[in-house]
Design an enzyme around this catalytic site. Structure first.
Site, mmCIF file in Angstrom:
data_model
loop_
_atom_site.group_PDB
_atom_site.id
_atom_site.type_symbol
_atom_site.label_atom_id
_atom_site.label_comp_id
_atom_site.label_asym_id
_atom_site.label_seq_id
_atom_site.Cartn_x
_atom_site.Cartn_y
_atom_site.Cartn_z
ATOM 1 C CG ASP A 181 -9.394 4.359 -2.314
ATOM 2 O OD1 ASP A 181 -9.213 3.149 -1.783
ATOM 3 O OD2 ASP A 181 -8.804 5.439 -1.855
ATOM 4 C CB THR B 219 -1.042 0.073 1.068
ATOM 5 O OG1 THR B 219 -1.665 1.150 1.136
ATOM 6 C CG2 THR B 219 -0.209 -0.290 2.362
ATOM 7 C CB SER B 220 0.649 4.448 -1.808
ATOM 8 O OG SER B 220 -0.540 4.741 -1.512
ATOM 9 C CD GLN B 221 -3.100 4.022 3.596
ATOM 10 O OE1 GLN B 221 -3.147 3.239 4.527
ATOM 11 N NE2 GLN B 221 -4.531 4.374 3.135
#
Length: 171
Positions: A153, A10-12
């Protein structure tokens, strides 16, 4: 500061490090592997640029950020969110109606902006006027094949929309 190599399903993970590293006492070096959701990292880099944060990069896989930097207050209109707008766009697509969403930045690096191109491929008409985008639904909708890694998303709304297409879609 310091050096790290991190897998980013995940880019987070990467965005969190990019936001925190400038405030460390020393320089930080980050190597990102398996980076998913790349447009979200572009959003983070856009904000770092707007804040005057110094960094070096090689693509989206290696970064060096000097420590001892800080963020400053600012005034800026925050543009609308393409992820949230996706549900309204898809509603227009499946009902054959028209919806206009105001306050979206056509130059925003948000990955979910790609939903508009996918809806066009499905037969919808998409038009921009300033910061407003209008989606006109189509009947029948055409099936699509699309990699949603840059716009995860959007998957739920596009999956429902694909159910109304004439044929099998692959997301």
């Amino acid at each position: 500061g310091g050096r790290t190599v991190i897998a980013c399903p995940t880019s987070q993970y990467l965005s969190a490090l990019l936001l925190a590293a400038p405030m460390a006492a020393g320089a930080s070096e980050i190597e990102a592997t398996e980076l998913n959701e790349q447009p979200y990292v572009e959003i983070t880099l856009d904000w770092l640029d707007r804040q005057g944060i110094h960094y070096e990069r090689r693509g989206l896989t290696w970064f060096r950020l000097p420590g001892g930097q800080s963020y400053r207050g600012f005034e800026r209109e925050v543009p609308g969110d393409f992820s949230s707008a996706t549900f309204f766009f898809c509603a227009a697509a499946v009902t054959g109606s028209t919806v206009t969403v105001d306050g979206l930045d056509p130059n925003d690096p948000q990955g979910d902006k790609g939903v508009l191109a996918l809806l066009e491929r499905m037969g919808c008409r998409v038009t921009w006027e300033g910061t407003s985008v209008t989606v006109e639904g189509a009947a029948p909708l055409r099936p699509i094949e699309a990699d949603l890694n840059p716009m995860p998303d959007a998957l739920p709304a596009l999956a429902v929309t694909a159910c109304f297409a004439e044929g099998a879609s692959r997301l």
